[in-house]
Motif scaffolding. Structure first.
Motif, PDB file in Angstrom:
ATOM      1  N   LYS A   9       0.861  -1.179   0.000  1.00 59.66           N
ATOM      2  CA  LYS A   9       0.000   0.000   0.000  1.00 59.66           C
ATOM      3  C   LYS A   9       0.898   1.229   0.000  1.00 59.66           C
ATOM      4  O   LYS A   9       1.884   1.290   0.739  1.00 59.66           O
ATOM      5  N   ILE A  10       0.587   2.182  -0.858  1.00 56.02           N
ATOM      6  CA  ILE A  10       1.327   3.441  -0.879  1.00 56.02           C
ATOM      7  C   ILE A  10       0.737   4.321   0.216  1.00 56.02           C
ATOM      8  O   ILE A  10      -0.429   4.699   0.161  1.00 56.02           O
ATOM      9  N   THR A  11       1.540   4.604   1.245  1.00 54.71           N
ATOM     10  CA  THR A  11       1.060   5.385   2.379  1.00 54.71           C
ATOM     11  C   THR A  11       1.346   6.871   2.214  1.00 54.71           C
ATOM     12  O   THR A  11       0.627   7.694   2.751  1.00 54.71           O
ATOM     13  N   THR A  12       2.408   7.196   1.494  1.00 54.35           N
ATOM     14  CA  THR A  12       2.744   8.587   1.187  1.00 54.35           C
ATOM     15  C   THR A  12       3.062   8.657  -0.299  1.00 54.35           C
ATOM     16  O   THR A  12       4.070   8.102  -0.739  1.00 54.35           O
ATOM     17  N   LEU A  65       5.762   3.312   1.736  1.00 54.70           N
ATOM     18  CA  LEU A  65       5.105   2.038   1.445  1.00 54.70           C
ATOM     19  C   LEU A  65       4.855   1.254   2.723  1.00 54.70           C
ATOM     20  O   LEU A  65       5.622   1.350   3.691  1.00 54.70           O
ATOM     21  N   GLN A  66       3.799   0.457   2.691  1.00 52.67           N
ATOM     22  CA  GLN A  66       3.531  -0.495   3.769  1.00 52.67           C
ATOM     23  C   GLN A  66       3.348  -1.859   3.119  1.00 52.67           C
ATOM     24  O   GLN A  66       2.561  -2.002   2.181  1.00 52.67           O
ATOM     25  N   THR A  67       4.081  -2.862   3.585  1.00 50.92           N
ATOM     26  CA  THR A  67       3.956  -4.217   3.043  1.00 50.92           C
ATOM     27  C   THR A  67       3.415  -5.142   4.114  1.00 50.92           C
ATOM     28  O   THR A  67       3.703  -4.978   5.302  1.00 50.92           O
ATOM     29  N   PRO A  76       2.619  -5.104   9.781  1.00 46.98           N
ATOM     30  CA  PRO A  76       3.084  -4.689   8.442  1.00 46.98           C
ATOM     31  C   PRO A  76       4.372  -3.871   8.539  1.00 46.98           C
ATOM     32  O   PRO A  76       4.594  -3.144   9.503  1.00 46.98           O
ATOM     33  N   ASP A  77       5.230  -4.035   7.540  1.00 51.36           N
ATOM     34  CA  ASP A  77       6.469  -3.259   7.462  1.00 51.36           C
ATOM     35  C   ASP A  77       6.181  -1.926   6.789  1.00 51.36           C
ATOM     36  O   ASP A  77       5.466  -1.870   5.790  1.00 51.36           O
TER      37      ASP A  77
END
Length: 87
Positions: A9-12, A65-67, A76-77
């Motif tokens: 997921k794109i967080t920023t 990013l969040q993986t 999540p990382d």
């Protein structure tokens, strides 16, 4: 070992371009010293982040990013990625 690629997921979002998460099939890149090296011969599902800079932009852009791996009990990382755009 996980059978599915991680969710990303794109967080920023990047300030000077556009990023998107895409599903692809590609060869893994295990080093020759790895017991998984022979797996490099097979195409596997992967998750990738595609980045397109704004027209005329050169320099460094950043995105967060969040993986998360399916079935993982870990949190999540989260990471920040720097993208170098050259002319």
């Amino acid at each position: 070992m996980y059978d599915l690629p991680p969710s990303i997921k794109i967080t920023t979002p990047p300030s000077n371009g556009v990023a998107s998460v895409v599903q692809v099939r590609d060869h893994p890149a295990y080093p020759k010293t790895s017991h998984l090296y022979k797996c490099n011969e097979r195409m596997i599902p992967m998750t990738a982040v595609k980045y397109q800079p704004n027209p005329g932009f050169t320099g460094t852009d950043h995105l967060g990013l969040q993986t998360n791996f399916t079935g993982s009990l870990r949190s999540p990382d989260k990471t920040e990625i720097a993208v170098e755009v050259t002319p």
